[in-house]
Design a protein around this motif. Structure first.
Motif, PDB file in Angstrom:
ATOM      1  N   PHE A  98       0.820  -1.218   0.000  1.00 58.69           N
ATOM      2  CA  PHE A  98       0.000   0.000   0.000  1.00 58.69           C
ATOM      3  C   PHE A  98       0.855   1.270   0.000  1.00 58.69           C
ATOM      4  N   GLY A  99       2.160   1.103  -0.218  1.00 54.20           N
ATOM      5  CA  GLY A  99       3.029   2.260  -0.354  1.00 54.20           C
ATOM      6  C   GLY A  99       3.447   2.913   0.935  1.00 54.20           C
ATOM      7  N   ALA A 121      18.128  -1.059  -6.646  1.00 54.42           N
ATOM      8  CA  ALA A 121      16.771  -1.598  -6.808  1.00 54.42           C
ATOM      9  C   ALA A 121      15.815  -1.063  -5.740  1.00 54.42           C
ATOM     10  N   ALA A 122      16.295  -0.875  -4.522  1.00 55.41           N
ATOM     11  CA  ALA A 122      15.410  -0.390  -3.457  1.00 55.41           C
ATOM     12  C   ALA A 122      14.934   1.029  -3.750  1.00 55.41           C
ATOM     13  N   ALA A 123      15.831   1.878  -4.229  1.00 56.12           N
ATOM     14  CA  ALA A 123      15.429   3.240  -4.585  1.00 56.12           C
ATOM     15  C   ALA A 123      14.432   3.227  -5.733  1.00 56.12           C
ATOM     16  N   ARG A 124      14.637   2.346  -6.708  1.00 58.62           N
ATOM     17  CA  ARG A 124      13.664   2.236  -7.810  1.00 58.62           C
ATOM     18  C   ARG A 124      12.314   1.752  -7.295  1.00 58.62           C
ATOM     19  N   ALA A 125      12.345   0.836  -6.325  1.00 53.29           N
ATOM     20  CA  ALA A 125      11.092   0.341  -5.745  1.00 53.29           C
ATOM     21  C   ALA A 125      10.341   1.462  -5.044  1.00 53.29           C
ATOM     22  N   LEU A 173       6.543   2.412  -5.845  1.00 58.83           N
ATOM     23  CA  LEU A 173       5.531   1.893  -4.922  1.00 58.83           C
ATOM     24  C   LEU A 173       5.013   2.904  -3.907  1.00 58.83           C
ATOM     25  N   ARG A 174       5.825   3.882  -3.504  1.00 60.73           N
ATOM     26  CA  ARG A 174       5.391   4.771  -2.434  1.00 60.73           C
ATOM     27  C   ARG A 174       4.328   5.749  -2.920  1.00 60.73           C
TER      28      ARG A 174
END
Length: 418
Positions: free
Chosen positions: A377-378, A398-402, A406-407
């Protein structure tokens, strides 16, 4: 010792209620009215008991629920509630057996996820649940808040943007409330649905185990007369020895479909004569309330805690219906010991929609299924989860792209305990 775990039948419902009361440390006497009221609304096929020599010593229940995701679509959820184990039978694996049976049935039905409100934090992570939303409760010292309490009230036509506030009652709330609730769910994830019975119970139109005290209701209407929000609150009756009022207004429910309604309703509650303190009830962690006050220091955080727990059962059914503000691609390697949602998935998403498909491509993020919940749910940052050691970043960046994908601007909010 062997214990039987199974769905109960109608003749066992009273004993099941008694066992649940024991587990929740409530008086172990079940009024006849409670059984008569709840039995017709109970799906016995989803009401489990654990039995020791014919006696129920653990309880578990679930029901069908809808929970909003980002963008307003509904996810079909298996809502878990009524979970107890009697103190004589704790640590025997009974919760695990009941949970396994319920989640397997939910997966078979095709539910996207399971949800619950946890009484204790450490219990449910081992079953694949993770925190999807948080809640905050504020106490407001209205004498310091900074509102001009001598200005005319909004009921006199002096509300924001031409709106007004009218005192109301439970009958009107049951009429206007459901649509307002749907409008809130359309713009904020994590909102669980309210059935007609839920509205009845919440407005005193049905039996409740706790003594019912009728609250005050107030409805905000726009200049055109459309209901855009309401608040339900109770007030105590306390006076100091100096004959000064020291009353507290406790908000039970405040549902606002527009920013104007939200601002006006909070100003209304914080401006009631004789009220010195306002307790906000459960609010989203990013609620406007503290910054709405001319002096935000007048709002003190009473509670900040986990609220909705989410257990992903089908990755595609959870991540495809939500919306995405930007385009992005992620490969998620999900570990699920129970086998319901494990696998490697390619998420391709953008403003036009999303798809989730199995893939053999190299993973971007490796994570346990429980850590999908704060991302779904971001609400949470993948970068922070990597820093915590809960997610493995298999591909650099990858975490920054996620997080970009998503946020969301608004944090999820789950206003109801079930």
């Amino acid at each position: 010792m062997s214990f039987e775990v199974r769905a109960i039948d109608e003749s066992e419902f009273g004993e099941w209620q008694r066992a649940k009361r024991i587990g929740f440390l409530l008086p172990p006497v079940v009024p006849d009215e409670e059984i008569k009221d709840r039995l017709p609304h109970t799906d016995l096929s989803r009401t489990y008991g654990a039995f020791d020599r014919g006696r129920i010593i653990a309880t578990f229940q679930s029901y069908g629920q809808r929970v909003s995701t980002v963008g307003g679509a509904d996810l079909v959820a298996d809502a878990v509630t009524g979970v107890t184990v009697s103190p004589t039978h704790r640590r025997r694996g009974l919760l695990g057996r009941m949970m396994a049976a319920d989640l397997a049935a939910a997966k078979e039905r095709g539910d996207a996820c399971a949800t619950l409100i946890a009484a204790e934090y450490p219990i449910y992570g081992r079953f694949g649940f993770g925190v999807a939303s948080w809640t905050t409760v504020w106490a407001i010292d209205v004498t310091r808040a900074g509102f001009d309490r001598h200005r005319p009230g909004p009921g006199a036509g002096a509300g924001d943007e031409g709106g007004r506030i009218d005192l109301s009652d439970g009958d009107e709330i049951r009429k206007v409330g459901p649509e307002l609730h749907r409008r809130v769910a359309a713009r904020r994830a994590g909102v669980t649905d309210r059935t007609a019975r839920g509205w009845d119970v919440g407005t005193g139109n049905a039996y409740t185990t706790d003594p019912w005290t009728e609250p005050f209701y107030a409805v905000y209407r726009s200049e055109s007369g459309e209901a855009e929000g309401y608040v339900a609150y109770r007030a105590d009756d306390k006076w100091s020895d100096a004959k000064q009022p020291v009353n507290t207004a406790s908000v039970r429910d405040l549902v606002a479909a527009t920013p104007a309604a939200e601002r006006a309703l909070w100003r209304y509650v914080c401006s009631i004569d004789w009220i010195q303190r306002v307790k906000s009830g459960n609010r989203a962690p990013d609620d406007v309330l503290p910054l709405l006050l001319p002096d935000p220091r007048a709002a003190q955080v009473l509670t900040h805690a986990d609220m909705l727990w989410l257990r992903v059962l089908d990755v595609a059914k959870v991540f495809e219906p939500r919306t995405y503000a930007t385009e992005g691609v992620l490969v998620l390697d999900v570990r699920d010991a129970a086998g319901f949602a494990g696998g490697r998935y390619l998420l391709e998403a953008g403003p036009e929609g999303a798809s989730v498909t199995p893939t053999a491509a190299p993973a971007d993020l490796v994570l346990d299924v429980a850590d999908l919940a704060p991302l779904a749910f971001g609400d949470e940052s993948a970068v922070r989860l990597v820093a915590l050691g809960r997610i493995e970043e298999a591909a650099a960046g990858a975490a920054a792209r996620a997080d970009l994908l998503l946020r969301t601007p608004l944090r999820p909010w789950s206003m109801d305990i079930f």
